[in-house]
Design an enzyme around this catalytic site. Structure first.
Site, short mmCIF file in Angstrom:
data_model
loop_
_atom_site.label_atom_id
_atom_site.label_comp_id
_atom_site.label_asym_id
_atom_site.label_seq_id
_atom_site.Cartn_x
_atom_site.Cartn_y
_atom_site.Cartn_z
N LYS A 22 75.84 -2.07 114.16
CA LYS A 22 77.26 -2.46 114.21
C LYS A 22 77.94 -1.90 115.46
CE LYS A 22 80.35 0.07 111.85
NZ LYS A 22 81.53 0.63 112.53
N ASN A 23 77.70 -0.61 115.72
CA ASN A 23 78.46 0.05 116.79
C ASN A 23 77.97 -0.31 118.20
OD1 ASN A 23 80.10 1.08 114.88
ND2 ASN A 23 79.35 3.19 115.00
N CYS A 126 93.57 7.08 111.40
CA CYS A 126 92.79 6.46 110.33
C CYS A 126 92.33 7.55 109.39
CB CYS A 126 91.64 5.64 110.88
SG CYS A 126 90.19 6.60 111.24
N ARG A 131 92.48 10.46 115.84
CA ARG A 131 91.79 9.58 116.78
C ARG A 131 92.69 9.04 117.91
NH1 ARG A 131 87.86 5.79 113.27
NH2 ARG A 131 86.52 5.89 115.08
N ASP A 316 78.31 10.29 111.79
CA ASP A 316 78.21 9.12 110.90
C ASP A 316 77.13 9.28 109.82
OD1 ASP A 316 80.26 7.89 112.21
OD2 ASP A 316 78.99 6.58 113.43
N1 EPU Z 1 89.04 11.43 121.07
C1 EPU Z 1 90.13 11.92 121.76
N2 EPU Z 1 90.72 11.11 122.69
C2 EPU Z 1 90.26 9.85 122.96
C3 EPU Z 1 89.14 9.37 122.25
C4 EPU Z 1 88.54 10.20 121.32
O1 EPU Z 1 90.56 13.04 121.54
O2 EPU Z 1 90.86 9.16 123.80
C5 EPU Z 1 88.38 12.30 120.06
C6 EPU Z 1 88.41 11.67 118.67
O3 EPU Z 1 89.61 11.90 118.01
C7 EPU Z 1 87.23 12.37 118.01
C8 EPU Z 1 86.24 12.54 119.18
O4 EPU Z 1 87.02 12.42 120.37
O5 EPU Z 1 87.61 13.63 117.55
C9 EPU Z 1 85.12 11.52 119.22
O6 EPU Z 1 85.65 10.22 119.09
P1 EPU Z 1 84.97 8.94 119.75
O7 EPU Z 1 85.91 8.36 120.74
O8 EPU Z 1 83.61 9.28 120.21
O9 EPU Z 1 84.88 7.97 118.49
P2 EPU Z 1 85.12 6.40 118.47
O10 EPU Z 1 84.65 5.80 119.73
O11 EPU Z 1 86.48 6.11 118.00
C10 EPU Z 1 82.73 5.80 117.57
C11 EPU Z 1 82.16 5.10 116.40
C12 EPU Z 1 82.37 5.94 115.15
C13 EPU Z 1 81.68 7.28 115.34
C14 EPU Z 1 82.21 7.97 116.61
C15 EPU Z 1 81.51 9.26 116.94
C16 EPU Z 1 82.27 2.73 116.82
C17 EPU Z 1 82.90 1.42 116.52
N3 EPU Z 1 82.79 3.81 116.22
O12 EPU Z 1 84.12 5.97 117.31
O13 EPU Z 1 81.76 5.25 114.08
O14 EPU Z 1 81.91 8.10 114.24
O15 EPU Z 1 82.08 7.06 117.74
O16 EPU Z 1 80.16 9.05 117.11
O17 EPU Z 1 81.32 2.81 117.58
C18 EPU Z 1 81.60 4.39 111.91
O18 EPU Z 1 80.79 3.56 112.35
O19 EPU Z 1 81.79 4.56 110.67
C19 EPU Z 1 82.36 5.19 112.84
C20 EPU Z 1 83.49 5.83 112.50
#
Ligand code: EPU
Length: 429
Positions: A22-23, A126, A131, A316
């Protein structure tokens, strides 16, 4: 609203085919915004999130078609999506869409790179944490974007197009890396992303962008060096297998006992999680067709784990590991370092009899002899599936409410498990 009913206590035996990730599928679909040509994605999982993103992309002008019949001998071989964004008809991503799926925020970089402007709703918080998106915006600013926030929207402009830049992420972010990588592929000149996320899904997107005509060095490492192209072309790309689905079923088999081959799974995508399973005493074996997981009778050893960006133990899979450790022969400690509020499953697991104490970002799980079925509530995708694992182990009947969370990220979950002997069914309505 659908519910899932599980009668626990069955061992799992057989074969489970692993779907496309999915991701990876989500950002790959978003990559279609970068070219007027057709992007064909194979092995796309049939999930609520994928279908919602196709609808969101349609608003921007992306035509999508799914091949009518699934190819191949297995009904689980993913779908083939053809995506064509000949003209971008709208550069606005409204709140109603982005708030339903955070990953749709990642259209920001590609829209800006292709059209020189975009107006994308902030996704909001969320269930698993606040986030923020500051790192996404920081990266795009480094590439020449002018960004304002107005009435909950990111208004981004790059009238002369984006240019290459040097982005040093202060923290690893999968989404910010995707956003910057997608934008850089169509920016003028070279972009260097340092401390980029190394998650395999980022590598999958980078490999697809290379097929589309971008030059990218350092794929799979934390420094990505991207030479943007004036124009990207169409490509055919197959989505890599879902390492989180793989780890989830591996933990389900570890929890119930039995012997299951996860077909099409790639061990190199989840080495840390598989090593963790080995430490619990479970047999993990790479085979020609995937990964074999077996546990026959032996007690589960407790483990101490901390979630980390790839290649560390994935956040995850944290909830699923907790469900597994709920019946281990001792006390385990799990620390969540990625999201500040990713412990909603703890209360629900407790309803089944798990003994878990929370202190800040750390959960201490005292293994109990057995769990007992109960009614529980799904709160987010991964938390929900941890309840499925616990339900498979528990004595008696477990009913999981709010199943739509599961449908966002697990393709044919009940069918895959019941084929291996689980007593699991969906109650509709
Ligand atoms: N963060 C910041 N600032 C930003 C972006 C992120 O502080 O601008 C922080 C977030 O709050 C978090 C950390 O950095 O504490 C990591 O977040 P990341 O950006 O890596 O997460 P994401 O891209 O929003 C993706 C996956 C998540 C998975 C995370 C971590 C997808 C669609 N989502 O989310 O997957 O948990 O990376 O590996 O790829 C899931 O599939 O259930 C899911 C939540």
């Amino acid at each position: 609203m659908d519910r899932i009913k599980i009668t626990g206590g069955q061992r799992l035996n057989g074969t489970i085919p692993i779907s496309g990730a999915k991701n990876a599928a989500l950002p790959l679909m978003i990559a279609s915004l970068l070219t007027p040509d057709r992007l064909t994605l194979k092995n796309v999982p049939n999930l609520a999130d994928v279908n919602l993103l196709a609808r969101i992309l349609r608003n921007h002008g992306v035509d999508s078609a799914v091949d009518g019949k699934r190819a191949g001998p297995s009904q689980y071989i993913g779908e083939t999506f053809h995506l064509s964004a000949r003209d971008i008809v709208d550069t606005v991503a409204p709140y109603e869409m982005v708030s339903r799926m955070r990953a749709s925020f990642w259209v920001l970089g590609p829209l800006l790179a292709r059209c020189g402007q975009a107006r994308v709703s902030l996704p909001g918080g969320c269930a698993i944490g606040t986030r923020p998106v500051d790192l996404h915006l920081m990266a795009l600013k480094e590439m020449g974007a002018e960004i304002d926030i107005e009435a909950g929207y990111v208004i981004a402009k790059a009238p002369g197009g984006l240019r290459g830049g040097r982005v040093v992420f202060p923290k690893v972010s999968v989404g910010a890396t995707h956003n910057a990588l997608l934008a850089a592929a169509l920016a003028r000149g070279e972009t260097v992303l340092e401390n980029a996320a190394r998650e395999p899904e980022v590598g999958d997107v980078a490999n697809c962008l290379v097929k589309m005509g971008a030059q990218i060095e350092g794929i799979g490492t934390s420094t990505l060096r991207i030479q943007g192209a004036n124009r990207l072309e169409g490509a055919v790309h197959s989505v890599l297998p879902d390492r989180i689905e793989t780890g989830t079923f591996a933990m389900a088999v570890a929890a119930t006992g039995g012997d299951v081959t996860l077909e099409g799974a790639r061990a190199d995508l989840l080495k840390t999680a598989l090593d963790t399973l080995r430490k619990t005493g479970v047999e993990v074996q790479e085979t020609n067709s995937g990964i074999r997981i077996a546990r026959n009778g032996a007690a589960l050893e407790p483990v101490d784990v901390e979630t980390q960006p790839f290649p560390g133990f994935p956040t995850d899979l944290q909830a699923q590991l907790m469900a597994l450790m709920a019946t281990a022969g001792g006390t385990s400690v799990i620390r969540e370092t990625i999201f500040e509020n990713r412990f909603m499953h703890v209360q629900e697991l407790a309803r089944l009899g798990a003994d878990i104490r929370l202190h800040g970002d750390t959960a201490t799980i005292k293994g109990v002899k057995g769990l007992t079925g109960a009614q529980v509530m799904a709160t987010d995708l991964r938390a929900s599936v941890s309840l499925v694992i616990a339900g498979l182990v528990a004595d008696g009947e477990t009913t999981i409410n709010r199943v739509y969370h599961l449908d966002r990220g697990f393709e044919q979950l009940e069918q895959k498990l019941s084929r291996c002997g689980a007593q699991i069914e969906r109650l509709t309505g």
